[in-house]
Scaffold this active site. Structure first.
Site, PDB file in Angstrom:
ATOM      1  N   GLY A  59       0.806  -1.220   0.000  1.00 45.42           N
ATOM      2  CA  GLY A  59       0.000   0.000   0.000  1.00 45.42           C
ATOM      3  C   GLY A  59       0.838   1.269   0.000  1.00 45.42           C
TER       4      GLY A  59
ATOM      5  CD  GLU B  66      -1.636  -1.182  -3.700  1.00 46.89           C
ATOM      6  OE1 GLU B  66      -1.609  -1.410  -2.469  1.00 46.89           O
ATOM      7  OE2 GLU B  66      -2.473  -1.681  -4.466  1.00 46.89           O
TER       8      GLU B  66
HETATM    9  N1  COA Z   1       1.950  -3.892   8.731  1.00 46.82           N
HETATM   10  C1  COA Z   1       2.048  -3.924  10.054  1.00 46.82           C
HETATM   11  N2  COA Z   1       3.197  -3.764  10.740  1.00 46.82           N
HETATM   12  C2  COA Z   1       4.308  -3.541  10.006  1.00 46.82           C
HETATM   13  C3  COA Z   1       4.292  -3.497   8.607  1.00 46.82           C
HETATM   14  C4  COA Z   1       3.037  -3.679   7.950  1.00 46.82           C
HETATM   15  N3  COA Z   1       2.906  -3.617   6.633  1.00 46.82           N
HETATM   16  N4  COA Z   1       5.554  -3.282   8.160  1.00 46.82           N
HETATM   17  C5  COA Z   1       6.328  -3.182   9.258  1.00 46.82           C
HETATM   18  N5  COA Z   1       5.570  -3.340  10.362  1.00 46.82           N
HETATM   19  C6  COA Z   1       6.025  -3.312  11.765  1.00 46.82           C
HETATM   20  C7  COA Z   1       6.716  -4.604  12.156  1.00 46.82           C
HETATM   21  O1  COA Z   1       5.759  -5.605  12.504  1.00 46.82           O
HETATM   22  C8  COA Z   1       7.548  -4.137  13.324  1.00 46.82           C
HETATM   23  O2  COA Z   1       6.697  -4.012  14.441  1.00 46.82           O
HETATM   24  P1  COA Z   1       7.188  -4.572  15.910  1.00 46.82           P
HETATM   25  O3  COA Z   1       8.435  -3.769  16.214  1.00 46.82           O
HETATM   26  O4  COA Z   1       6.034  -4.239  16.801  1.00 46.82           O
HETATM   27  O5  COA Z   1       7.459  -6.037  15.724  1.00 46.82           O
HETATM   28  C9  COA Z   1       7.960  -2.736  12.924  1.00 46.82           C
HETATM   29  O6  COA Z   1       7.017  -2.311  11.931  1.00 46.82           O
HETATM   30  C10 COA Z   1       9.359  -2.650  12.316  1.00 46.82           C
HETATM   31  O7  COA Z   1       9.418  -3.551  11.220  1.00 46.82           O
HETATM   32  P2  COA Z   1      10.493  -4.748  11.099  1.00 46.82           P
HETATM   33  O8  COA Z   1       9.898  -5.811  10.225  1.00 46.82           O
HETATM   34  O9  COA Z   1      10.960  -5.169  12.464  1.00 46.82           O
HETATM   35  O10 COA Z   1      11.679  -3.991  10.355  1.00 46.82           O
HETATM   36  P3  COA Z   1      12.811  -4.648   9.422  1.00 46.82           P
HETATM   37  O11 COA Z   1      13.822  -3.582   9.209  1.00 46.82           O
HETATM   38  O12 COA Z   1      13.249  -5.954   9.984  1.00 46.82           O
HETATM   39  O13 COA Z   1      12.073  -4.960   8.019  1.00 46.82           O
HETATM   40  C11 COA Z   1      10.596  -4.495   6.175  1.00 46.82           C
HETATM   41  C12 COA Z   1      11.575  -3.921   7.235  1.00 46.82           C
HETATM   42  C13 COA Z   1       9.948  -3.310   5.472  1.00 46.82           C
HETATM   43  C14 COA Z   1      11.368  -5.350   5.177  1.00 46.82           C
HETATM   44  C15 COA Z   1       9.511  -5.359   6.894  1.00 46.82           C
HETATM   45  O14 COA Z   1       8.964  -4.593   7.949  1.00 46.82           O
HETATM   46  C16 COA Z   1       8.398  -5.833   6.014  1.00 46.82           C
HETATM   47  O15 COA Z   1       8.572  -6.743   5.218  1.00 46.82           O
HETATM   48  N6  COA Z   1       7.197  -5.223   6.191  1.00 46.82           N
HETATM   49  C17 COA Z   1       6.002  -5.674   5.503  1.00 46.82           C
HETATM   50  C18 COA Z   1       5.992  -5.225   4.077  1.00 46.82           C
HETATM   51  C19 COA Z   1       4.759  -5.765   3.371  1.00 46.82           C
HETATM   52  O16 COA Z   1       4.606  -6.951   3.140  1.00 46.82           O
HETATM   53  N7  COA Z   1       3.866  -4.834   3.002  1.00 46.82           N
HETATM   54  C20 COA Z   1       2.710  -5.154   2.240  1.00 46.82           C
HETATM   55  C21 COA Z   1       1.521  -5.285   3.082  1.00 46.82           C
HETATM   56  S1  COA Z   1       0.117  -5.741   2.131  1.00 46.82           S
END
Ligand code: COA
Length: 258
Positions: free
Chosen positions: A112, A115
């Protein structure tokens, strides 16, 4: 107006909206979408504002996607409503905003988040930005216009590559594919975005609004693509792959799709 999840600054006819949930990488939960909708309504009607920049708080993320924790348990009808409401409340509102909208992509723009950036009229990215549509790795598809706007911007073949691989592209690849207009350092990103906005402000606001209406109408000859996306997005909900994909994200493990 006070916002919980946004920072709004207005200076010399330019508004900057910063999505402010850095601890969740600015993921779009419902409250943030509703606040953005309200802010867009207000700014559209504010004659002192002639252009808008949207960016994310912190140095890590623009927006890391829709908030997965909010929708993982949704049944099909709620999944479909999530896409339909999101498109109407936010993504279409940005695309049809009657003043130029620049997305300043200051880090991860995923799902999103990409998007949202694609709904803006112009995109600038910092050189550390990473962009992708990872939905297929979660057992779902983009539901906020991504299946339509990504191929419009970068062509069908590259759009399929990004969708199927679910991988991120870096800022320079995004630039060479036409996904972003310009790349600069993270520290220069806002200044560069403001300079571009200033160059837009020299021209007729009425004609800018007319240009936006005409360009957007051309990309929506029928609503079929967007409505198919909404139905197909909803249909993913509660499938075994969706339950595994979103569950794996929240349990911080790799999904195992059979
Ligand atoms: N929805 C909800 N929470 C999210 C999120 C999302 N799309 N993206 C990140 N967060 C949260 C994580 O759960 C984490 O929360 P916590 O500290 O309470 O556990 C916090 O944000 C930090 O993210 P984290 O994953 O620990 O950081 P990272 O540096 O290890 O990884 C990303 C960064 C962007 C690679 C990873 O967060 C990720 O893959 N996010 C999801 C991306 C995704 O699939 N988006 C599409 C959704 S339809």
């Amino acid at each position: 107006m006070d916002y919980q999840n946004l920072i709004l600054e207005i200076e010399t006819r330019l508004a900057t909206l910063t999505i402010n949930r850095p601890e969740k990488l600015n993921a779009l939960n419902r409250a943030t979408i509703l606040e953005l909708n309200q802010a867009l309504e207000n700014l559209a009607n504010d004659s002192m504002v002639r252009a808008l920049i949207i960016t994310g708080a912190g140095s890590k993320a623009f927006v890391a996607g829709a908030d997965i924790s909010e929708f993982a348990a949704f049944p099909v009808e709620q999944g479909e409503a999530l896409a339909r409401d999101g498109q109407a409340l936010l993504f279409d509102k940005i695309a049809h905003f009657p003043k130029p909208v620049i997305a300043a992509i200051n880090g991860f723009a995923l799902g999103g988040g990409l998007e949202l950036a694609m709904a803006a009229h112009v995109r600038l990215a910092s050189d550390n930005a990473k962009m992708g549509l990872p939905e297929l790795s979660l057992g779902v598809i983009p539901g906020y216009g991504g299946t339509q706007r990504l191929p419009q911007l970068i062509g069908r073949g590259r759009a399929y590559e990004m969708l199927f691989s679910a991988k991120m592209v870096d800022a320079n690849t995004a630039l060479s594919w036409g996904l972003v207009n310009k790349v600069c350092s993270q520290e220069d990103l806002l200044a560069e975005s403001k300079a571009m906005a200033a160059s837009f402000l020299k021209n007729s606001t009425q004609a800018s609004a007319a240009a936006i209406a005409a360009v957007e109408a051309g990309f929506r000859p029928t609503e079929k693509g967007y409505s198919t996306e909404i139905k197909a997005f909803g249909a993913c909900f509660q499938t075994p792959d969706f339950i595994e994909g979103t569950g794996a994200f929240m349990e911080k493990r790799k999904p195992d799709f059979n």
